[in-house]
Design an enzyme around this catalytic site. Structure first.
Site, mmCIF file in Angstrom:
data_model
loop_
_atom_site.group_PDB
_atom_site.id
_atom_site.type_symbol
_atom_site.label_atom_id
_atom_site.label_comp_id
_atom_site.label_asym_id
_atom_site.label_seq_id
_atom_site.Cartn_x
_atom_site.Cartn_y
_atom_site.Cartn_z
ATOM 1 N N GLU A 108 31.919 62.368 -11.999
ATOM 2 C CA GLU A 108 32.563 62.302 -13.327
ATOM 3 C C GLU A 108 32.010 63.422 -14.189
ATOM 4 O OE1 GLU A 108 31.818 58.311 -15.091
ATOM 5 O OE2 GLU A 108 31.149 59.348 -16.872
ATOM 6 N N GLU B 60 39.491 54.696 -13.419
ATOM 7 C CA GLU B 60 38.794 53.753 -14.281
ATOM 8 C C GLU B 60 38.734 52.399 -14.182
ATOM 9 O OE1 GLU B 60 35.974 55.117 -15.485
ATOM 10 O OE2 GLU B 60 35.666 53.705 -17.102
ATOM 11 N N ARG C 107 29.457 50.637 -21.986
ATOM 12 C CA ARG C 107 30.390 50.812 -20.894
ATOM 13 C C ARG C 107 29.458 50.457 -19.739
ATOM 14 N NH1 ARG C 107 32.580 50.063 -16.861
ATOM 15 N NH2 ARG C 107 34.063 51.329 -15.788
ATOM 16 N N HIS D 125 31.398 55.268 -9.322
ATOM 17 C CA HIS D 125 32.842 55.618 -8.756
ATOM 18 C C HIS D 125 32.809 55.928 -7.457
ATOM 19 C CE1 HIS D 125 33.810 55.584 -13.309
ATOM 20 N NE2 HIS D 125 32.685 56.280 -13.237
ATOM 21 N N HIS E 184 28.100 50.709 -13.510
ATOM 22 C CA HIS E 184 29.146 51.082 -12.713
ATOM 23 C C HIS E 184 28.870 52.323 -11.777
ATOM 24 C CE1 HIS E 184 30.557 53.476 -15.749
ATOM 25 N NE2 HIS E 184 30.954 54.310 -15.145
ATOM 26 N N HIS F 271 25.602 54.411 -13.237
ATOM 27 C CA HIS F 271 25.517 54.731 -14.593
ATOM 28 C C HIS F 271 26.039 53.881 -15.553
ATOM 29 C CE1 HIS F 271 29.241 56.834 -13.276
ATOM 30 N NE2 HIS F 271 29.911 56.639 -14.301
HETATM 31 MN MN MN Z 1 31.642 56.366 -15.000
#
Ligand code: MN
Ligand code: MN
Length: 345
Positions: A66, A128, A56, A61, A59, A105
């Site tokens: 989170e 998301e 993943r 937020h 990125h 992260h």
């Molecule tokens: Mn995340």
């Protein structure tokens, strides 16, 4: 199933398992936000699975912290804070992470089987699928600026993705042990600890900021209920409660005041939501132990249960209020029950 007045109340239940996943070769994600689940104004959830070597991507937020719980497998995260301090951690089933809002992260699925985890965010309007991803950003930025920033030439960037990759792949890598300078750890091994409550009919583990200091805006953990056991009527003065059924079947009752209430039957893969201050109970209606993920949008875990409230009042006051003989009130639990086993006395 809901009661007859439910047309005046929102749905307190949402089927995450029936949502369409965003699928990529090395992983998938499905989400529950306020857009699909209107009562969940303050908390959103994402179930994600990564194969071994699934990444993943980097990125952040913009509008939510989170909180992650590992349902199965092994996973590694890296995170940077505004002081430039990094932490890299590896997690197994039952471990939690907490990433403050806006901190950058990435998440890697590890062998042998990859991982499935639940991400919970302290903002229902979170998405998301609209987070700030590194490939999205660099592909949107004029190439001359990216070249100047990274000190490379156009040829060097030929294979840079031209849009967000979201989940990509990474070969097994060396973990740089030097990247471990964050003063507060982002990791808490929840199920290696003693439960906060250990009752006849079940157990509750909670990671609050008391034991997991970085987790200042959220707390959460695992509630286990034996068949027929009841997490008694209670409320949370300071937080909404978001719950996800990992396994089993439960009945959630929600009391909204003013003669309004609702009863929801939840099974594996479904989410329940109780707004702050609403009275509620959770009963195991299946024939096996149920395992629930429960998450709150406050770092402090607070609750008041019916049995301790009534036990703290004089019997004659309770008897008068409930219009019951004093002898009946004497049978009530004399202290907080928290969880009542289904066994008959
Ligand atoms: Mn995340
Ligand atoms: Mn609760």
């Amino acid at each position: 199933m809901s009661s007859e007045n439910s047309d005046r109340l929102p749905e307190f239940k949402f089927s995450l398992k029936d949502q369409k996943a965003r699928e990529l070769p090395l992983g998938w994600a499905k989400q529950a936000t306020v857009t699909d689940f209107p009562v969940s104004k303050n908390i959103a959830g994402v179930l994600m699975s990564l194969k071994p070597n699934g990444l993943r991507e980097l990125h952040w937020h913009a509008n939510a912290a989170e909180w992650g719980f590992v349902i199965s497998g092994n996973v590694r995260t890296t995170i940077i804070n505004p002081e430039g301090q990094y932490e890299t951690n590896e997690f197994k089933e039952g471990d939690i992470w907490y990433f403050p809002r806006g901190h950058g992260h990435s998440i890697e699925g590890l062998g042998p089987d990859g991982t499935t985890f639940m991400l919970v965010f302290d903002n229902g309007a979170f998405s998301e699928f609209a987070t700030f991803s590194i490939t999205d950003w660099l592909s949107q930025t004029p190439r001359e600026i990216v070249m100047k920033n990274l000190q490379v030439n156009e040829d060097d960037l030929k294979s840079l993705p031209d849009k967000e990759v979201y989940i990509t792949g990474i070969k097994e890598r060396l973990v740089n042990k030097k990247l471990n300078s964050s003063p507060l750890t982002h990791k808490y091994s929840l199920l290696s600890q003693n439960p906060l409550r250990d009752c006849d009919g079940g157990k509750l583990w909670i990671a609050s900021s008391k034991v997991f200091p970085i987790s200042v805006t959220m707390s959460g953990g695992i509630l286990l209920l034996e068949p027929e056991a009841l997490r008694e009527l209670h409320w949370h003065p300071n937080a909404d409660e978001w719950l996800y059924v990992i396994s089993g079947n439960v009945r959630l009752t929600v009391f909204a005041s003013s003669g309004l209430s609702s009863v929801e039957e939840l099974s594996e893969g479904e989410i329940g939501y109780t707004p702050m201050g609403y009275g509620h109970s959770i009963e195991n209606t299946g024939d096996s132990e149920c395992r629930l993920l429960v998450v709150f949008n406050s770092g402090t875990y607070e609750e008041i249960s019916l049995s301790s409230w009534l036990a703290s009042n004089p019997d004659d006051l309770v008897a008068a209020n409930l219009n019951l003989p004093p002898g009946v009130v004497k049978k009530f639990p004399d202290k907080e029950a928290f969880i009542l086993s289904g066994k008959k006395k």
